[in-house]
Design an enzyme around this catalytic site. Sequence first.
Site, mmCIF file in Angstrom:
data_model
loop_
_atom_site.group_PDB
_atom_site.id
_atom_site.type_symbol
_atom_site.label_atom_id
_atom_site.label_comp_id
_atom_site.label_asym_id
_atom_site.label_seq_id
_atom_site.Cartn_x
_atom_site.Cartn_y
_atom_site.Cartn_z
ATOM 1 N N SER A 44 64.100 80.186 36.148
ATOM 2 C CA SER A 44 62.856 79.979 36.910
ATOM 3 C C SER A 44 62.223 81.341 37.145
ATOM 4 O O SER A 44 62.928 82.366 37.132
ATOM 5 C CB SER A 44 63.188 79.325 38.250
ATOM 6 N N TYR B 243 68.215 78.030 46.158
ATOM 7 C CA TYR B 243 67.662 77.928 44.795
ATOM 8 C C TYR B 243 67.486 79.328 44.192
ATOM 9 O O TYR B 243 67.870 79.570 43.045
ATOM 10 C CB TYR B 243 66.321 77.187 44.867
#
Length: 265
Positions: free
Chosen positions: A153, A166
Site C-alpha cells: 500500500s 495497518y
Amino acid sequence: MSLEGKVALITGSSQGIGQGIVLRLAQEGADVVINYRSHPEGAEETLEKVKAIGGKCYMAECPHSRGHTIQADLGSVVMVRELITESIEHFGKLDILVNNAGIEKHAPFWEVTEADYDAVLNVNLKGVFFATQTFVQHLLATKRPGKVINISSVHEDLPFPNFAAYCVSKGGMKMFTRNLAVELGALGITINNVAPGAIETPINTKLLNDPEKLGALLKNIPLGRLGQPQDVASLVSFLASSNADYITGSTFFVDGGLLWNYQEQ
Ligand code: NAD
C-alpha cells in the site's frame, strides 16, 4: 502470452484487487489458484470469469483446468501452509505467489484492541510471511526459480491516522521484501511490492459512499480518478513475467500520483 505454463496462487481473490489479478494472470496464460476465506460466492464468480477466459475448459471435464478455489484463513499459519500444499498438489507445482489478502480496522491508536491488532497483523503480515516461506521451501525442494509479489500500500511509506496496525503491517511488508530480495536472490527467487493508492474495491465502501470525503481525496490524485483493480493487475502481470527477471526488492506505486501530492483531510 507471457505466463503460459506458469501456475499462480493469488490470496484473497474472491473480490476486489485479488479478483482483478486472477483474471489478468489467467489472460496471460497462467493457471491460477483462487483463495477465499468466507465469501465462496465471490470465489465462484472469479472462477466462472476465469473459465470464460479459458473458453471451453471446465474444471469437471478438463484435467488441466484454468482455475481452482481453496478456502483458507490467512490469519492461521496451519491453513496458510495447507493452502500452498494443496495448490501444489492440484497443479503439480507453483511458480508465482501473489500475497494479496489484506484487511484494515479503523480506530484511534489509543482505542485499538489486541484482537483487532492481531486480526490485521495475522492476515497482512504473518500470513504473508509463512505463505512465502512455504512457497520458498517448495522452490528449494524442486530447485526452481519463482516470483513473489506482495500487494502492499502507499501506507508502507505514508502515515494513515486511525489505521496504525495497518501501517505497521504494510511497513513490515516493505522490510520483508527488501530482506528477502537479498536472502533469496542467489536462488533465483524475486520478490517485489506493488503498492496501490486508492482503488475502487469493497475495502473502500465507506469512502465511496461519502461524496465529501471522496471529492477531497480525488483532489489529491493528480490523475484525477480512483484506480481500478486492473490498474494494479497489469503491473502484477509484468512483475510475474520473465520481463521482470532482473527486478527484486522494490516497491512500485500504482496511485495516480497520490503519494507525492497527499494532504491529510
Ligand atoms: P477487499 O476487501 O475488496 O479484498 C480483500 C480480500 O482479502 C478479499 O478477497 C478477502 O476475502 C480477503 N481476505 C481478507 N481476510 C482474509 C483472510 N483472513 N484469509 C483469506 N483471505 C482474506 O480489498 P482490496 O482493496 O481488494 O485489497 C486487496 C489488497 O490490496 C489488500 O492487501 C489491501 O491492503 C491492498 N490495498 C488496497 C487498496 C485499496 O484502495 N483498495 C489500497 C492499498 C492497498
